[in-house]
Scaffold this motif. Structure first.
Motif, short mmCIF file in Angstrom:
data_model
loop_
_atom_site.label_atom_id
_atom_site.label_comp_id
_atom_site.label_asym_id
_atom_site.label_seq_id
_atom_site.Cartn_x
_atom_site.Cartn_y
_atom_site.Cartn_z
N THR A 155 -13.31 54.03 48.27
CA THR A 155 -12.32 54.10 49.26
C THR A 155 -11.48 53.40 49.40
N ILE A 156 -10.59 53.45 50.20
CA ILE A 156 -9.01 52.31 51.12
C ILE A 156 -9.64 51.28 51.43
N GLN A 157 -9.43 49.82 51.30
CA GLN A 157 -10.26 48.71 52.18
C GLN A 157 -8.40 49.30 53.40
N GLY A 158 -10.03 49.01 54.96
CA GLY A 158 -8.96 49.66 55.76
C GLY A 158 -8.36 48.73 56.22
N GLU A 159 -8.77 46.87 56.26
CA GLU A 159 -8.90 46.14 56.99
C GLU A 159 -8.58 44.64 57.15
N GLY A 160 -7.80 44.45 56.90
CA GLY A 160 -7.29 42.44 55.92
C GLY A 160 -7.06 42.29 55.11
N GLN A 161 -7.50 41.31 54.57
CA GLN A 161 -6.44 40.72 54.17
C GLN A 161 -6.53 41.62 52.41
N PHE A 162 -7.33 42.15 52.15
CA PHE A 162 -7.60 43.62 51.10
C PHE A 162 -6.96 44.76 51.61
N GLN A 163 -6.39 44.98 52.84
CA GLN A 163 -6.26 46.10 53.16
C GLN A 163 -5.26 47.09 52.05
N GLY A 164 -5.71 48.45 52.21
CA GLY A 164 -4.86 49.08 50.86
C GLY A 164 -5.39 49.57 49.30
N VAL A 221 -0.12 41.17 70.11
CA VAL A 221 1.49 41.44 69.44
C VAL A 221 1.65 39.56 70.27
N ASP A 222 1.66 39.11 71.49
CA ASP A 222 2.88 37.75 71.81
C ASP A 222 1.38 36.46 71.96
N PHE A 223 -0.40 37.45 71.13
CA PHE A 223 -0.61 35.71 70.62
C PHE A 223 -0.66 35.44 69.12
N VAL A 224 -0.11 36.58 68.38
CA VAL A 224 0.26 36.29 66.91
C VAL A 224 1.75 35.27 66.86
N LYS A 225 2.73 36.26 67.71
CA LYS A 225 4.16 35.49 67.86
C LYS A 225 3.72 33.85 68.30
N ASN A 226 2.84 33.55 69.35
CA ASN A 226 3.37 32.13 69.81
C ASN A 226 2.40 31.18 69.04
N ASN A 227 0.92 32.36 67.64
CA ASN A 227 0.45 31.35 67.43
C ASN A 227 0.46 32.05 66.02
N PRO A 228 1.53 31.68 65.13
CA PRO A 228 1.77 32.74 63.95
C PRO A 228 0.61 31.90 62.29
N GLN A 229 0.19 31.40 62.77
CA GLN A 229 -0.62 31.15 61.62
C GLN A 229 -1.78 31.73 61.62
N TRP A 230 -1.55 32.92 62.69
CA TRP A 230 -2.77 34.12 62.78
C TRP A 230 -1.75 35.60 61.91
N ASN A 231 -2.71 36.46 61.94
CA ASN A 231 -2.22 37.74 61.75
C ASN A 231 -2.83 38.94 62.00
N ILE A 232 -2.32 40.10 62.13
CA ILE A 232 -2.60 41.37 62.79
C ILE A 232 -2.95 42.04 61.65
N SER A 233 -4.51 42.11 62.05
CA SER A 233 -5.48 43.39 61.71
C SER A 233 -5.46 44.38 62.30
N ILE A 234 -5.38 46.15 61.02
CA ILE A 234 -5.54 47.13 62.48
C ILE A 234 -6.64 47.80 61.45
N GLN A 235 -6.88 48.37 61.98
CA GLN A 235 -7.84 49.24 60.82
C GLN A 235 -7.21 50.65 60.81
N THR A 236 -6.02 50.67 59.50
CA THR A 236 -6.01 51.90 58.81
C THR A 236 -5.96 52.49 58.44
N HIS A 237 -7.70 52.14 58.06
CA HIS A 237 -8.10 54.14 57.79
C HIS A 237 -8.52 55.04 58.48
N LYS A 238 -8.72 54.11 59.53
CA LYS A 238 -9.21 54.76 61.02
C LYS A 238 -7.96 55.71 60.96
#
Length: 193
Positions: free
Chosen positions: A6-15, A171-188
Motif C-alpha cells: 500500500t502507501i505509507q499513510g503516516e509519519g516521515q515516509f508518508q506517501g 495546529v496551535d501546538f506546532v505553531k508554538n513548537n516548530p520543532q514538531w510536525n503534524i502527521s495525519i493518517q492519509t491512508h484513512k
C-alpha cells in the motif's frame, strides 16, 4: 496477522509505497486501537520468513514496514536480516515495549501511556510519533524528547476518531513548537489499508 502492499499513510515516509507486515500480538492495549484483532499472539496463521519474502518479491516495493499489534513481542533479528540481505529497507512502527530486536533502516517510536517503553530503544529512534487522543498526551510525551537523538523527527498525530477536536489543538501546538510536525493518517482519507 496480515500483509499488504500500500502507501505509507503516516509519519516521515508518508506517501511512499511500502509493504506492510502486521504481526499478531499486543500487550499494550490502547482502547482506541483500530486493529484490536491483532492483539492475540496465537490466533493468526503462522507464515515462514521465506513465504513473507516471496510475497514481498511479487511487488516493486523498496520499503518493508513491520508493525502490529506490537512487533517487539517477537525476535525480529531473523526476519530483518533476510529482508535487508534481499535489498529491502526495513522500517518498524513500535511502542517500544519489550526487548529491542531487529536490524532497521528506520525506527518509528510511538509511545503509549498504557505501558512503559524499554529505554533501550531511545538512542536508536529516527521518528518519535505521538498519537494524540487527549490534549494531555502532548505534555506527557515531552518526557521522551530529551532522550531522543538530536536528528529525531518529532511528530504529533490526531487519533482518528478525535481528529476534529484534536487537530486544531495540534495546529496551535506546532505553531508554538516548530520543532514538531503534524502527521495525519492519509491512508484513512484515501480509504486504503
Amino acid at each position: 496477522m496480515e500483509s499488504f502492499y500500500t502507501i505509507q499513510g503516516e509519519g516521515q515516509f508518508q506517501g511512499h509505497a511500502a509493504y506492510f507486515l502486521r504481526l499478531g500480538g499486543c500487550d499494550v492495549g490502547c482502547h482506541w486501537c483500530d486493529v484490536k484483532e491483532s492483539w492475540p499472539i496465537d490466533t493468526h496463521p503462522q507464515v515462514t520468513i521465506h513465504q513473507m519474502l516471496e510475497d514481498i518479491k511479487n511487488t516493486p516495493t523498496q520499503i518493508v514496514v513491520i508493525t502490529g499489534g506490537e512487533p517487539l513481542m517477537h525476535n525480529l533479528d531473523p526476519l530483518t536480516e533476510v529482508l535487508q540481505a534481499a535489498g529491502y529497507r526495513t522500517h518498524i512502527e513500535t511502542s517500544g515495549v519489550g526487548e529491542f530486536t531487529g536490524y532497521w533502516d528506520w525506527i518509528c517510536f510511538s509511545p503509549k501511556k498504557f505501558k512503559k517503553p524499554n529505554s533501550e530503544i531511545f538512542p536508536k529512534v529516527d521518528e518519535l510519533k505521538l498519537v494524540v487522543f487527549h490534549p494531555s498526551d502532548i505534555e506527557w510525551v515531552q518526557q521522551f524528547v530529551s532522550q531522543m537523538p538530536t536528528n529525531c523527527k518529532l511528530l504529533v498525530q490526531p487519533e482518528w476518531s478525535k481528529r476534529d477536536d484534536i487537530s486544531p489543538i495540534l495546529v496551535d501546538f506546532v505553531k508554538n513548537n516548530p520543532q514538531w510536525n503534524i502527521s495525519i493518517q492519509t491512508h484513512k482519507y484515501l480509504q486504503i489499508p
